[in-house]
Structure formats: structure tokens, C-alpha cells
Motif scaffolding. Structure first.
Motif, PDB file in Angstrom:
ATOM      1  N   ARG A 578      53.172  33.286  44.861  1.00  0.00           N
ATOM      2  CA  ARG A 578      52.467  33.583  43.619  1.00  0.00           C
ATOM      3  C   ARG A 578      50.995  33.883  43.907  1.00  0.00           C
ATOM      4  O   ARG A 578      50.483  33.566  44.982  1.00  0.00           O
ATOM      5  CB  ARG A 578      52.601  32.418  42.645  1.00  0.00           C
ATOM      6  N   VAL A 579      50.334  34.536  42.903  1.00  0.00           N
ATOM      7  CA  VAL A 579      48.943  34.959  43.097  1.00  0.00           C
ATOM      8  C   VAL A 579      48.045  33.738  43.074  1.00  0.00           C
ATOM      9  O   VAL A 579      48.000  32.982  42.090  1.00  0.00           O
ATOM     10  CB  VAL A 579      48.506  35.955  41.999  1.00  0.00           C
ATOM     11  N   LEU A 580      47.345  33.550  44.194  1.00  0.00           N
ATOM     12  CA  LEU A 580      46.425  32.439  44.318  1.00  0.00           C
ATOM     13  C   LEU A 580      45.052  32.789  43.744  1.00  0.00           C
ATOM     14  O   LEU A 580      44.409  31.976  43.087  1.00  0.00           O
ATOM     15  CB  LEU A 580      46.313  32.042  45.793  1.00  0.00           C
ATOM     16  N   SER A 581      44.565  34.100  43.939  1.00  0.00           N
ATOM     17  CA  SER A 581      43.253  34.541  43.422  1.00  0.00           C
ATOM     18  C   SER A 581      43.257  36.062  43.268  1.00  0.00           C
ATOM     19  O   SER A 581      44.117  36.752  43.830  1.00  0.00           O
ATOM     20  CB  SER A 581      42.123  34.108  44.358  1.00  0.00           C
ATOM     21  N   GLN A 582      42.261  36.586  42.482  1.00  0.00           N
ATOM     22  CA  GLN A 582      42.142  38.033  42.271  1.00  0.00           C
ATOM     23  C   GLN A 582      40.665  38.432  42.273  1.00  0.00           C
ATOM     24  O   GLN A 582      39.792  37.647  41.904  1.00  0.00           O
ATOM     25  CB  GLN A 582      42.783  38.442  40.938  1.00  0.00           C
ATOM     26  N   ASP A 583      40.386  39.713  42.677  1.00  0.00           N
ATOM     27  CA  ASP A 583      39.020  40.261  42.706  1.00  0.00           C
ATOM     28  C   ASP A 583      39.089  41.747  42.312  1.00  0.00           C
ATOM     29  O   ASP A 583      39.741  42.513  42.998  1.00  0.00           O
ATOM     30  CB  ASP A 583      38.415  40.120  44.100  1.00  0.00           C
ATOM     31  N   PRO A 584      38.460  42.152  41.154  1.00  0.00           N
ATOM     32  CA  PRO A 584      37.626  41.382  40.226  1.00  0.00           C
ATOM     33  C   PRO A 584      38.435  40.345  39.467  1.00  0.00           C
ATOM     34  O   PRO A 584      39.646  40.450  39.309  1.00  0.00           O
ATOM     35  CB  PRO A 584      37.082  42.433  39.277  1.00  0.00           C
ATOM     36  N   GLU A 585      37.690  39.349  38.913  1.00  0.00           N
ATOM     37  CA  GLU A 585      38.330  38.283  38.180  1.00  0.00           C
ATOM     38  C   GLU A 585      38.748  38.749  36.793  1.00  0.00           C
ATOM     39  O   GLU A 585      38.360  39.836  36.333  1.00  0.00           O
ATOM     40  CB  GLU A 585      37.377  37.090  38.071  1.00  0.00           C
ATOM     41  N   GLN A 586      39.495  37.906  36.131  1.00  0.00           N
ATOM     42  CA  GLN A 586      39.945  38.200  34.779  1.00  0.00           C
ATOM     43  C   GLN A 586      38.732  38.454  33.863  1.00  0.00           C
ATOM     44  O   GLN A 586      37.723  37.770  33.929  1.00  0.00           O
ATOM     45  CB  GLN A 586      40.745  37.017  34.233  1.00  0.00           C
ATOM     46  N   GLY A 587      38.845  39.532  33.002  1.00  0.00           N
ATOM     47  CA  GLY A 587      37.809  39.835  32.011  1.00  0.00           C
ATOM     48  C   GLY A 587      36.721  40.763  32.508  1.00  0.00           C
ATOM     49  O   GLY A 587      35.911  41.256  31.708  1.00  0.00           O
ATOM     50  N   ALA A 588      36.647  41.007  33.803  1.00  0.00           N
ATOM     51  CA  ALA A 588      35.623  41.925  34.318  1.00  0.00           C
ATOM     52  C   ALA A 588      35.944  43.367  33.887  1.00  0.00           C
ATOM     53  O   ALA A 588      37.093  43.713  33.597  1.00  0.00           O
ATOM     54  CB  ALA A 588      35.552  41.826  35.830  1.00  0.00           C
ATOM     55  N   THR A 589      34.864  44.248  33.831  1.00  0.00           N
ATOM     56  CA  THR A 589      35.047  45.659  33.464  1.00  0.00           C
ATOM     57  C   THR A 589      35.178  46.491  34.724  1.00  0.00           C
ATOM     58  O   THR A 589      34.357  46.397  35.644  1.00  0.00           O
ATOM     59  CB  THR A 589      33.866  46.167  32.628  1.00  0.00           C
ATOM     60  N   ALA A 590      36.210  47.314  34.756  1.00  0.00           N
ATOM     61  CA  ALA A 590      36.421  48.224  35.880  1.00  0.00           C
ATOM     62  C   ALA A 590      36.784  49.593  35.315  1.00  0.00           C
ATOM     63  O   ALA A 590      36.816  49.796  34.091  1.00  0.00           O
ATOM     64  CB  ALA A 590      37.521  47.686  36.782  1.00  0.00           C
ATOM     65  N   ARG A 591      37.012  50.561  36.171  1.00  0.00           N
ATOM     66  CA  ARG A 591      37.437  51.898  35.761  1.00  0.00           C
ATOM     67  C   ARG A 591      38.873  52.116  36.194  1.00  0.00           C
ATOM     68  O   ARG A 591      39.318  51.602  37.223  1.00  0.00           O
ATOM     69  CB  ARG A 591      36.550  52.967  36.387  1.00  0.00           C
ATOM     70  N   ARG A 592      39.595  52.896  35.375  1.00  0.00           N
ATOM     71  CA  ARG A 592      40.951  53.233  35.770  1.00  0.00           C
ATOM     72  C   ARG A 592      40.954  53.783  37.189  1.00  0.00           C
ATOM     73  O   ARG A 592      40.031  54.488  37.581  1.00  0.00           O
ATOM     74  CB  ARG A 592      41.543  54.257  34.809  1.00  0.00           C
ATOM     75  N   THR A 593      42.001  53.435  37.894  1.00  0.00           N
ATOM     76  CA  THR A 593      42.220  53.784  39.311  1.00  0.00           C
ATOM     77  C   THR A 593      41.419  52.896  40.251  1.00  0.00           C
ATOM     78  O   THR A 593      41.569  53.023  41.472  1.00  0.00           O
ATOM     79  CB  THR A 593      41.922  55.270  39.625  1.00  0.00           C
ATOM     80  N   ASP A 594      40.545  52.009  39.702  1.00  0.00           N
ATOM     81  CA  ASP A 594      39.894  51.052  40.592  1.00  0.00           C
ATOM     82  C   ASP A 594      40.950  50.121  41.190  1.00  0.00           C
ATOM     83  O   ASP A 594      42.054  49.951  40.650  1.00  0.00           O
ATOM     84  CB  ASP A 594      38.849  50.234  39.832  1.00  0.00           C
ATOM     85  N   THR A 595      40.623  49.454  42.278  1.00  0.00           N
ATOM     86  CA  THR A 595      41.573  48.593  42.994  1.00  0.00           C
ATOM     87  C   THR A 595      41.237  47.125  42.761  1.00  0.00           C
ATOM     88  O   THR A 595      40.064  46.726  42.846  1.00  0.00           O
ATOM     89  CB  THR A 595      41.539  48.897  44.503  1.00  0.00           C
ATOM     90  N   VAL A 596      42.272  46.317  42.466  1.00  0.00           N
ATOM     91  CA  VAL A 596      42.142  44.861  42.343  1.00  0.00           C
ATOM     92  C   VAL A 596      42.788  44.228  43.583  1.00  0.00           C
ATOM     93  O   VAL A 596      43.935  44.531  43.929  1.00  0.00           O
ATOM     94  CB  VAL A 596      42.813  44.339  41.068  1.00  0.00           C
ATOM     95  N   THR A 597      42.030  43.378  44.248  1.00  0.00           N
ATOM     96  CA  THR A 597      42.529  42.718  45.464  1.00  0.00           C
ATOM     97  C   THR A 597      43.146  41.367  45.089  1.00  0.00           C
ATOM     98  O   THR A 597      42.491  40.532  44.432  1.00  0.00           O
ATOM     99  CB  THR A 597      41.384  42.511  46.466  1.00  0.00           C
ATOM    100  N   LEU A 598      44.415  41.136  45.493  1.00  0.00           N
ATOM    101  CA  LEU A 598      45.143  39.897  45.205  1.00  0.00           C
ATOM    102  C   LEU A 598      45.348  39.093  46.495  1.00  0.00           C
ATOM    103  O   LEU A 598      45.604  39.657  47.570  1.00  0.00           O
ATOM    104  CB  LEU A 598      46.506  40.197  44.585  1.00  0.00           C
ATOM    105  N   THR A 599      45.236  37.761  46.320  1.00  0.00           N
ATOM    106  CA  THR A 599      45.553  36.840  47.423  1.00  0.00           C
ATOM    107  C   THR A 599      46.736  35.989  46.979  1.00  0.00           C
ATOM    108  O   THR A 599      46.671  35.292  45.947  1.00  0.00           O
ATOM    109  CB  THR A 599      44.359  35.942  47.752  1.00  0.00           C
ATOM    110  N   LEU A 600      47.854  36.070  47.741  1.00  0.00           N
ATOM    111  CA  LEU A 600      49.056  35.308  47.410  1.00  0.00           C
ATOM    112  C   LEU A 600      49.030  33.941  48.105  1.00  0.00           C
ATOM    113  O   LEU A 600      48.414  33.780  49.174  1.00  0.00           O
ATOM    114  CB  LEU A 600      50.304  36.077  47.837  1.00  0.00           C
ATOM    115  N   SER A 601      49.705  32.991  47.476  1.00  0.00           N
ATOM    116  CA  SER A 601      49.794  31.642  48.068  1.00  0.00           C
ATOM    117  C   SER A 601      50.846  31.623  49.173  1.00  0.00           C
ATOM    118  O   SER A 601      51.946  32.173  49.016  1.00  0.00           O
ATOM    119  CB  SER A 601      50.158  30.616  46.992  1.00  0.00           C
TER     120      SER A 601
END
Length: 664
Positions: A578-601
Motif C-alpha cells: 500500500r501507498v506509504l507516502s506521496q509527493d506532492p501531498e494531498q491538496g497541493a495544486t499541480a498541472r495536468r500531466t504533472d507527475t506524482v511520486t508514490l512510495t509503497l510500503s
């Protein structure tokens, strides 16, 4: 008893704005006043047309030309040109408001005697610079003379009355068959045909230069008609005839400016100015600083003798009178009858010389009788020539006028040409695009319909080419906004403010759409609008921590975001996968096609399981819990001895694993 004449305009407020303060000068067509512009609080010169010029049909035409020429003069913007500020009509008063130039004019400066060569060339340069500005915009002065060359208090030259001589000449030639102008400065083509080109102004400057260098005009004391004859039939005399120390280079310049054939003169004031500058550069300083001696006054006219015709007084007209009248085409040969003897006359000068010679060859004839014969012959020839010339002028000559047909505007080119031919008029055509008149139809004429034109004159037709169409450049979509806008403007289009649109693929600033098709033909006044990318749309990053891998990717994809993963990390709180953390965090503003980095447990880490066999239950539980393990105690027979006999996990195990102990 002295009689005081009060000018009715003094003290008057013209057009509710210009307060007339003083009269400055009076000429053949207008009076010039110094006035105060109450609206702008500045001193101006107001030129008021003489009322008689506005009378009748010809007067209405003159007023129209007066206004048109004033507007044309107002187009000139040059430090050497007297600025025209305003023109209008106040009741019966037609006026022109101009820059007021305190000082004198060239006539006033010449009253002190000839100018130095340097000053004469300096004045000529300044006059030619002003005329050059006029010639570049298609204006010919037509009346260059010392009175129109103003000199301010600092010695700077300003040329006045641009274009106004044309208005006077057109109307008075229509009404009287004469050319108005100062004869001493008129080029031969003006006298013979009334035609004017920029080279006509160059001729007048040549005469001015001669006058500034020598102190007088070439033919002092001669009547205007004889002066005109000299201009047409004789080369202009070089300045060195009067001032012998003036070199051949000065003579050559004046001769070039005053060539009888206009094609042999500098074609316009700009070329003449270059010639004057070139001459000045090669003259010695000593020559430049030198001025001629004042000329001898002209010999007085011979006094009448007893043998003169009784009651006849001869008066010689002044050569430099403000306005002299010469019949246009006067020097064309005309046949007249005088005393029943037919003479072929080209000028009064020829007749005068012929009769004088005959008188001199007749011995014994009394001197008074010879003089009487000469004068009567001249008078008869002039009257006959004048009568024939007047008839010819108005019947077949340049004085015969018609009007421009009214039906030309809007007609087809062929119909307009046919209408002009029917009136005996020639036609020139120029083509120009027009937004309202269809292609092949007449937009305007010069002169305009209803205006007078000579019977052998030419009317210029401006024929429409239709709406000007421009080609939209290719390659606008995909280009940078600045480059696309520049290409459109270079092609002649106006560019409206760009629209913006979000686009996942095009970077910000790239053109997405054009309001008209690329490569198409569009009217010249089309304003083109570009749609420009503002980049991908903004989005809010969703919360995916704690979700499984598939669920997190689905939520992020729905938001238009891409996913990438970092290395998994151990966690005792989040299940493996399961997802341990994400970057950007929840609620941050980004642009479509931007990339979110996930760290799994990666789940809990492994740890060494303590060996607790033989320990009391309390000691064993403490050791295992300290190592990160959960503990389950199974007491056998009530655990009377409270000693760990067995543990079901040993070696290494994941932190958080439950270890079961058997206690006796």
C-alpha cells in the motif's frame, strides 16, 4: 488735410478666437495681420483673403481652392516652412492662421545691399531645404520671391505661402486669361503654358540667388511684358556680368537653376540643395566673406519732349511689383492687322526694335516724329496682339474651360473614359484599392466632378482595384505567439488580443488556433486573433496514501496526473504493497500531466527474535516486546513454576510478528 484710413479688422475677434492686433502686410490676394489666439494664448499671423476674390462663381471656386491649398500646406512640417495652424470662414471673411515670424523678409535684407556670398548661399540652402520638404509630398510653391522668404530675429529663414499661389492662379486664369505671379521670378514654362513643376521653384531660387549676389534683378526698369520676353527667349544673365570677381562656378550654378529648358535644371529642390552645398564647399573663405558693391540705380525714363503726343504720359512699370499680369501663351506667334498692314508678331520687343531701326535709317526725319511713330506702332501692335490674344485665349487657347462631368464618380472605367472623350478631355488613370467601390469603377477624379478644367486638359481617374486582399501566412499554428504576431503584422494584418486555452500537449505560448485559415486571402482590415496555449490545466492532487497500488494509480489518472514510484520503504503501520507516502501531498495544486511520486510500503522489517526459554513470563514478554514482537502467553498447569519452557518463533521474523510462549 490728412486722411486717416482705419482698417475695420483691427481690434476685431475673428471666428470668436483670433483678436486682430496689428496689420503686418498687404498683398495682391490677402492682408496679413498679427493676432492673439485667445484659446491657446499665443501670437499668430492671420491671413485674410480680399473680399473681392470671393465674389461670384469664380469667387466660390477660389474659396474652395483657398481652403484646399491651406489644408495641403498644413501637411508640411519643416522648421523652414511657416506652419499653417487653422483655416476657416467668419461671415464674409475667409482666413488662414499661420505661425507668426517676428523679423523681416529677404526683400528687407536686400534693401541694405547685396549679401555676402556666404549669406546668399546660406539663404538659398535654407529656402531649398524648405522647398525640398514640399516637393517630397507633391507640393510646388509657385511664387518664390523675397517677400515670401521670411527671416526671423535670429537670421533663420522660413518660407511662407506654400500652395496659395496655385489657388489664385487657377481662379484668375479662369476669369481673366492671365497668369498671376511676380514676373521677375517666373520660369519660362509658367509664362508660355502656365505649367508648374518642382523645377519651376528651382528657377525662382536661381533668380533669388542672382539678386542676393548682385543686389538687383537682371532687367531693372523694364516693363513686365519685356521682362517676361527675356525669360522666354534669352538665357538668364550670369551674375559675373555685374560682379566680375564672381567665378565661373557661381555662374554655372545660377545658369543651371535658370535654364530655359526645365529638363536641364535640377529636377527638384533636393537636387538643387546638393548643388549649392557642393559649391559652398569649394569656394575660398575670402570669396565667401565678400559682398558686391551696391548696383547703380536704373537710368530714369526719358522725359517727354515737345514732339511727344500731347496728353500722353509714359510710365515704366516697376519690375518687382508685387503682382504682374501676363497673358498665358502670349509669346505664341499671332497675326494682327495694324493700319491695314499685316505683321507677324512674336513680342513687343521685336516690333520695337524693328520700328526703331527703320526710324534710324530714315535721314532727315525729325526726332520727335520718329519717336511718335515708334510709340504709335508699339501701341497698335500691343492692342492688336492683346485683342487677338484675348479672343484666342478664351476660344481655343488655355483660357477655354469646361467642367469635369458629374457622372464620373462610381462609373466604370470605360464609361468614364468615354464621357471625358466626349468633352474633349484627356484622361490619366491611376489604380488604388477601395473598400466601398467595386473593382473597375471610378473612385475619385482630379479635378473633382463639377470643377473647371481646361478644354485640352487632363482629368486623372482613380480606378478601384476593389478591396485590398492580403494572404494569411502559413506556419502560424505551432509557432511561438510573438513570432506568429510579427508574421501577421508583416503581412499587413492587425492582430487582436490573443485568447488562451489549456492544452496538455502544447507548452505555454504556443499558437493553437488562428481565427482565419492559414494561406487564405482575407480583406486588409481583417483583425486576426490567435488562440495561444496556457499549458496544461491546474488540478488539485488527491489523497492516495494508504491505498493499494491499483487504487492510487486510478485516482491519480482520473485527475490527469502521471505516476512514478520511489523505492519501497518498511513500515509497521502500513501494510506491504500500500501507498506509504506521496509527493506532492494531498491538496497541493499541480498541472495536468504533472507527475506524482508514490512510495509503497515494504511491510515491517525483519528482526532477531530473542531466545526467552527459561525466563520468567514477565522477563520473556518484556524482551520480546522490546524487540518489536507481539507476545501470546500459554500457561501450562496454571504456570506454577512461571518458567518459559517453549517459544514458537525463533531466529529472525518480521517485526510485529506474534510469538507464543508456553509457561509452566
Amino acid at each position: 488735410m490728412a486722411i486717416t484710413t482705419t482698417d475695420p479688422l483691427l481690434g476685431r475677434l475673428v471666428d470668436g478666437r483670433y483678436e486682430i492686433v496689428a496689420r503686418v502686410a498687404r498683398g495682391g490676394m490677402a492682408t496679413v495681420y498679427r493676432a492673439q489666439d485667445r484659446r491657446l494664448g499665443r501670437e499668430v499671423a492671420v491671413k485674410v483673403m480680399h473680399p473681392h476674390l470671393a465674389e461670384g462663381v469664380e469667387g466660390a471656386s477660389f474659396v474652395s481652392r483657398f481652403r484646399r491649398e491651406a489644408r495641403a500646406s498644413a501637411r508640411l512640417s519643416h522648421p523652414g516652412v511657416v506652419a499653417v495652424y487653422d483655416q476657416g470662414v467668419d461671415g464674409a471673411t475667409s482666413y488662414l492662421t499661420m505661425e507668426y515670424v517676428p523679423g523681416t523678409n529677404l526683400r528687407g535684407e536686400l534693401q541694405a545691399g547685396p549679401l555676402t556670398v556666404d549669406r546668399a548661399l546660406d539663404v538659398a540652402e535654407q529656402v531649398l531645404a524648405a522647398l525640398s520638404a514640399a516637393h517630397r509630398v507633391g507640393l510646388v510653391h509657385r511664387d518664390v520671391k523675397p517677400e515670401n522668404v521670411l527671416i526671423d530675429d535670429d537670421g533663420q529663414v522660413k518660407v511662407a505661402d506654400f500652395g496659395l499661389a496655385r489657388a489664385v492662379t487657377e481662379v484668375t486664369s479662369t476669369a481673366t486669361g492671365t497668369i498671376l505671379g511676380t514676373v521677375a521670378y517666373l520660369a519660362p514654362e509658367v509664362i508660355t503654358s502656365g505649367g508648374c513643376t518642382p523645377a519651376t521653384d528651382v528657377y525662382a531660387v536661381g533668380v533669388l540667388l542672382h539678386e542676393m549676389l548682385t543686389g538687383s534683378l537682371p532687367y531693372p526698369g523694364e516693363p513686365p511684358i519685356q521682362v517676361a520676353f527675356h525669360h522666354v527667349h534669352e538665357d538668364f544673365p550670369p551674375p559675373s556680368q555685374r560682379v566680375d570677381w564672381l567665378g565661373a562656378d557661381v555662374d554655372e550654378l545660377v545658369s543651371a537653376f535658370t535654364a530655359r529648358d526645365a529638363s536641364r535644371r535640377p529636377a527638384h529642390a533636393g537636387a538643387a540643395l546638393a548643388a549649392v552645398v557642393g559649391l559652398r564647399a569649394v569656394l575660398d573663405d575670402a570669396v565667401l566673406a565678400r559682398a558686391a558693391d551696391p548696383p547703380e540705380p536704373p537710368a530714369p525714363a526719358p522725359e517727354a519732349t515737345d514732339s511727344s503726343p500731347e496728353g500722353i504720359e509714359t510710365v515704366e512699370p516697376a519690375q518687382d511689383a508685387a503682382v504682374d499680369e501676363i497673358p498665358a501663351g502670349f509669346f505664341a506667334e499671332v497675326s494682327v492687322r495694324a493700319h491695314d498692314t499685316e505683321h507677324l508678331v512674336t513680342s513687343p520687343a521685336r516690333t520695337l526694335e524693328h520700328d526703331s531701326a527703320d526710324a534710324a535709317d530714315s535721314p532727315g526725319r525729325p526726332r520727335g516724329r520718329r519717336r511718335l511713330v515708334v510709340w504709335l506702332t508699339v501701341l497698335t501692335v500691343l492692342l492688336g496682339a492683346g485683342a487677338y490674344g484675348t479672343w484666342w485665349w478664351f476660344a481655343d487657347g488655355p483660357g477655354a474651360w469646361t467642367t469635369v462631368p458629374a457622372e464620373l464618380a462610381g462609373a466604370t472605367q470605360d464609361d468614364a473614359l468615354a464621357a471625358l472623350t466626349a468633352e474633349g478631355l484627356e484622361a490619366d488613370t491611376v489604380e488604388a484599392h477601395d473598400d466601398d467601390v467595386p473593382a473597375g469603377h471610378v473612385v475619385t477624379t482630379d479635378p473633382v466632378p463639377g470643377d473647371p478644367v481646361r478644354v485640352d486638359g487632363t482629368v486623372t481617374l482613380s480606378v478601384s482595384l476593389g478591396v485590398l486582399m492580403l494572404t494569411v501566412p502559413d506556419g502560424l499554428v505551432g509557432a511561438e505567439q510573438d513570432a506568429a504576431s510579427a508574421a501577421l503584422r508583416e503581412a499587413g494584418f492587425a492582430v487582436d488580443e490573443a485568447r488562451t486555452a489549456y492544452d496538455d500537449d502544447a507548452p505555454a505560448g504556443e499558437v493553437l488556433e488562428v481565427s482565419v485559415p492559414e494561406g487564405s486571402e482575407q480583406p486588409h482590415d481583417t483583425a486576426v486573433r490567435l488562440t495561444v496555449s496556457d499549458g496544461p490545466a491546474p488540478v488539485r492532487v488527491p489523497q492516495v496514501v494508504g491505498l493499494g497500488k491499483d487504487g492510487a494509480e486510478s485516482d491519480l489518472s482520473d485527475a490527469g496526473l502521471a505516476v512514478e514510484y520511489s523505492d519501497p520503504e518498511h513500515s509497521t503501520d502500513v501494510d506491504e504493497g500500500r501507498v506509504l507516502s506521496q509527493d506532492p501531498e494531498q491538496g497541493a495544486t499541480a498541472r495536468r500531466t504533472d507527475t506524482v511520486t508514490l512510495t509503497l510500503s515494504a511491510g515491517p522489517p525483519d528482526a532477531e527474535v530473542p531466545d526467552v526459554v527459561g525466563m520468567s513470563s514477565e522477563e520473556a514478554v518484556g524482551a520480546l516486546e522490546d524487540a518489536g514482537f507481539d507476545v501470546d502467553v500459554n500457561r501450562y498447569l496454571g504456570g506454577l513454576l512461571d518458567t518459559v519452557r517453549f517459544q514458537d518463533v525463533d531466529g529472525t521474523a518480521a517485526v510485529g510478528t506474534t510469538v507464543t510462549l508456553t509457561v509452566w
